[in-house]
Design a protein around this motif. Structure first.
Motif, PDB file in Angstrom:
ATOM      1  N   SER A 106       0.836  -1.200   0.000  1.00  0.00           N
ATOM      2  CA  SER A 106       0.000   0.000   0.000  1.00  0.00           C
ATOM      3  C   SER A 106       0.867   1.245   0.000  1.00  0.00           C
ATOM      4  O   SER A 106       2.037   1.213   0.400  1.00  0.00           O
ATOM      5  CB  SER A 106      -0.923   0.017   1.220  1.00  0.00           C
ATOM      6  N   VAL A 107       0.276   2.349  -0.449  1.00  0.00           N
ATOM      7  CA  VAL A 107       0.960   3.637  -0.513  1.00  0.00           C
ATOM      8  C   VAL A 107       0.280   4.598   0.445  1.00  0.00           C
ATOM      9  O   VAL A 107      -0.940   4.802   0.377  1.00  0.00           O
ATOM     10  CB  VAL A 107       0.930   4.207  -1.948  1.00  0.00           C
ATOM     11  N   GLU A 108       1.057   5.183   1.348  1.00  0.00           N
ATOM     12  CA  GLU A 108       0.544   6.181   2.287  1.00  0.00           C
ATOM     13  C   GLU A 108       1.008   7.560   1.843  1.00  0.00           C
ATOM     14  O   GLU A 108       2.113   7.719   1.317  1.00  0.00           O
ATOM     15  CB  GLU A 108       1.029   5.887   3.708  1.00  0.00           C
ATOM     16  N   THR A 109       0.154   8.559   2.074  1.00  0.00           N
ATOM     17  CA  THR A 109       0.411   9.912   1.587  1.00  0.00           C
ATOM     18  C   THR A 109       0.576  10.882   2.748  1.00  0.00           C
ATOM     19  O   THR A 109      -0.195  10.850   3.707  1.00  0.00           O
ATOM     20  CB  THR A 109      -0.738  10.386   0.681  1.00  0.00           C
ATOM     21  N   GLY A 110       1.583  11.734   2.630  1.00  0.00           N
ATOM     22  CA  GLY A 110       1.776  12.840   3.550  1.00  0.00           C
ATOM     23  C   GLY A 110       1.851  14.143   2.770  1.00  0.00           C
ATOM     24  O   GLY A 110       1.650  14.173   1.558  1.00  0.00           O
ATOM     25  N   GLU A 111       2.179  15.219   3.456  1.00  0.00           N
ATOM     26  CA  GLU A 111       2.175  16.523   2.811  1.00  0.00           C
ATOM     27  C   GLU A 111       3.293  17.388   3.374  1.00  0.00           C
ATOM     28  O   GLU A 111       3.513  17.410   4.590  1.00  0.00           O
ATOM     29  CB  GLU A 111       0.819  17.199   3.037  1.00  0.00           C
ATOM     30  N   ILE A 112       3.986  18.068   2.469  1.00  0.00           N
ATOM     31  CA  ILE A 112       5.049  18.989   2.867  1.00  0.00           C
ATOM     32  C   ILE A 112       4.828  20.315   2.145  1.00  0.00           C
ATOM     33  O   ILE A 112       4.637  20.342   0.924  1.00  0.00           O
ATOM     34  CB  ILE A 112       6.442  18.436   2.521  1.00  0.00           C
ATOM     35  N   MET A 113       4.831  21.415   2.908  1.00  0.00           N
ATOM     36  CA  MET A 113       4.792  22.753   2.344  1.00  0.00           C
ATOM     37  C   MET A 113       6.126  23.432   2.604  1.00  0.00           C
ATOM     38  O   MET A 113       6.698  23.288   3.687  1.00  0.00           O
ATOM     39  CB  MET A 113       3.674  23.596   2.949  1.00  0.00           C
ATOM     40  N   VAL A 114       6.622  24.159   1.618  1.00  0.00           N
ATOM     41  CA  VAL A 114       7.917  24.822   1.737  1.00  0.00           C
ATOM     42  C   VAL A 114       7.757  26.299   1.371  1.00  0.00           C
ATOM     43  O   VAL A 114       7.289  26.614   0.274  1.00  0.00           O
ATOM     44  CB  VAL A 114       8.983  24.174   0.832  1.00  0.00           C
ATOM     45  N   PHE A 115       8.131  27.171   2.302  1.00  0.00           N
ATOM     46  CA  PHE A 115       8.222  28.603   2.041  1.00  0.00           C
ATOM     47  C   PHE A 115       9.693  28.937   1.805  1.00  0.00           C
ATOM     48  O   PHE A 115      10.533  28.663   2.674  1.00  0.00           O
ATOM     49  CB  PHE A 115       7.701  29.423   3.224  1.00  0.00           C
ATOM     50  N   VAL A 116       9.999  29.505   0.661  1.00  0.00           N
ATOM     51  CA  VAL A 116      11.384  29.820   0.324  1.00  0.00           C
ATOM     52  C   VAL A 116      11.502  31.324   0.094  1.00  0.00           C
ATOM     53  O   VAL A 116      10.886  31.864  -0.834  1.00  0.00           O
ATOM     54  CB  VAL A 116      11.849  29.063  -0.932  1.00  0.00           C
ATOM     55  N   GLY A 117      12.277  31.983   0.957  1.00  0.00           N
ATOM     56  CA  GLY A 117      12.565  33.401   0.799  1.00  0.00           C
ATOM     57  C   GLY A 117      14.045  33.624   0.552  1.00  0.00           C
ATOM     58  O   GLY A 117      14.824  32.675   0.398  1.00  0.00           O
ATOM     59  N   ARG A 118      14.443  34.856   0.521  1.00  0.00           N
ATOM     60  CA  ARG A 118      15.852  35.167   0.271  1.00  0.00           C
ATOM     61  C   ARG A 118      16.735  34.736   1.428  1.00  0.00           C
ATOM     62  O   ARG A 118      17.898  34.387   1.241  1.00  0.00           O
ATOM     63  CB  ARG A 118      16.022  36.666   0.031  1.00  0.00           C
ATOM     64  N   HIS A 119      16.189  34.774   2.650  1.00  0.00           N
ATOM     65  CA  HIS A 119      17.002  34.479   3.829  1.00  0.00           C
ATOM     66  C   HIS A 119      16.359  33.450   4.757  1.00  0.00           C
ATOM     67  O   HIS A 119      16.742  33.354   5.914  1.00  0.00           O
ATOM     68  CB  HIS A 119      17.271  35.767   4.620  1.00  0.00           C
ATOM     69  N   PHE A 120      15.403  32.724   4.283  1.00  0.00           N
ATOM     70  CA  PHE A 120      14.748  31.729   5.148  1.00  0.00           C
ATOM     71  C   PHE A 120      14.133  30.606   4.321  1.00  0.00           C
ATOM     72  O   PHE A 120      13.823  30.765   3.140  1.00  0.00           O
ATOM     73  CB  PHE A 120      13.662  32.389   6.004  1.00  0.00           C
ATOM     74  N   VAL A 121      13.994  29.474   4.994  1.00  0.00           N
ATOM     75  CA  VAL A 121      13.217  28.342   4.487  1.00  0.00           C
ATOM     76  C   VAL A 121      12.359  27.855   5.642  1.00  0.00           C
ATOM     77  O   VAL A 121      12.865  27.597   6.742  1.00  0.00           O
ATOM     78  CB  VAL A 121      14.108  27.185   3.994  1.00  0.00           C
TER      79      VAL A 121
END
Length: 350
Positions: A106-121
């Protein structure tokens, strides 16, 4: 809430004693009017990792880093479609991370959100799937990657997610081959449920990978906004965090993603063909069973007919007084049954 947080300066990790101080430092570095900063933007940045944050917990971070309210809402609520969006000088990426379990196929699903700025992640993980501790360790072990700043982290995260798709692609290919061999084997088995379950897993992978292809193509091709125009978005932002080098390395990730999507779509079509073949085999086998049942019923009916005739209560039946009548009747019944059996055997009914 906070899984890990650190500041990276000139390729070296520095622990953060106070998150608010680190957030203010990011704001100072992002201020174009402040010319007192000695380090280039790519050599100092904050990487903040969160897991299942609430709206209240995310408020201070969003305010300090000037994250757009729509992107913050998506990160807090979750269950978003994979996408890439631009908000001023920040890139917001939504990724579906997948994990394959051999025990249940079986395949399980998760979620990742990424905010990318000039000086931060800022990486936001929702669910138990898709921990990024190994990604952070790999990036921290590569000074050149750290020197690339937030765009290096974005590449590492996307490469991690798409590499997971590639692993699942190989596992699904093996499962499809196994069920194909099983369907076309001479052994009778009920495979419809297994085929349908496998189609559901393929659909899960397709839902995660396919929507990401178009925005990634626009991103690497430099064709405007990766996620479509929206409030507060500026596809031509003067301080776009992704430079030409970052786009170049993402092309390899895109190639792997496109290859996986093509394979998954072929699996879906193949499973449909396998299911149709299985149903056709079931129909053919049912017809064969009905022919066998009909043949045996005909053989039994012939002997029953003879026995029924001589079982009638009539006095004047010549065979009743014949000494060889009884064995002759049995031989007749056996001969008729044998003849019918040989006929049905030659015709393929038995």
């Amino acid at each position: 809430m906070i899984v890990d947080v650190a500041t990276y300066r000139d390729g070296t990790r520095q622990e953060v004693a106070d998150l608010h101080t680190a957030l203010r430092r990011c704001a100072d570095l992002a201020d174009p009017a402040d010319d007192t900063q000695a380090l280039p933007s790519s050599q100092e940045f904050l990487w903040l990792g969160l897991k299942d944050p609430s709206a209240e917990e995310f408020t201070d971070i969003a305010s300090a880093l000037h994250l757009h309210r729509l992107a913050v809402e998506d990160a807090v609520v979750g269950h978003q479609r994979p996408k890439i969006e631009y908000y001023d000088d920040t890139v917001f990426v939504v990724l579906k991370v997948l994990e394959y379990f051999d025990e249940t196929s079986s395949v399980e699903t998760g979620e990742i959100m990424v905010f990318v700025g000039r000086h931060f992640v800022v990486t936001v993980r929702r669910g138990e799937i898709g921990a990024l501790s190994d990604v952070r360790a790999a990036v921290e072990g590569d000074t050149a990657e750290l020197r690339r700043g937030p765009k290096g982290v974005l590449h590492a995260v996307m490469d991690k997610v798409v590499s997971g798709y590639t692993v699942i692609d190989a596992a699904l290919e093996q499962d499809v081959e196994e069920v194909e061999e099983q369907v076309f084997s001479p052994t009778r088995s009920s495979d419809a449920q297994q085929i349908y379950s496998l189609k559901r897993e393929v659909l899960e992978v397709r839902r995660a990978a396919f929507p990401l292809v178009a925005p990634m193509k626009r991103l690497v091709d430099g064709d405007g906004n990766g996620g479509g125009p929206g409030e507060g978005q500026d596809p031509h932002a003067a301080h776009h965090p992704l430079d030409e080098q970052a786009v170049f390395v993402l092309r390899d990730v895109l190639d792997n993603l496109v290859r996986t999507v093509e394979h998954v779509e072929s699996y879906d079509r193949l499973l449909t063909d396998i299911l149709n073949a299985h149903l056709a085999q079931v129909s053919v086998r049912q017809n064969e069973d009905m022919r066998k049942i009909s043949a045996w019923a005909a053989i039994a009916a012939a002997s029953t007919l003879i026995a029924g005739i001589y079982g009638m209560n009539f006095e004047h039946m010549p065979e009743l007084t014949w000494r060889l009548g009884y064995p002759g009747c049995l031989l007749l019944m056996a001969g008729v049954c044998l003849g019918l059996y040989r006929f049905f055997k030659r015709s393929g009914w038995l």
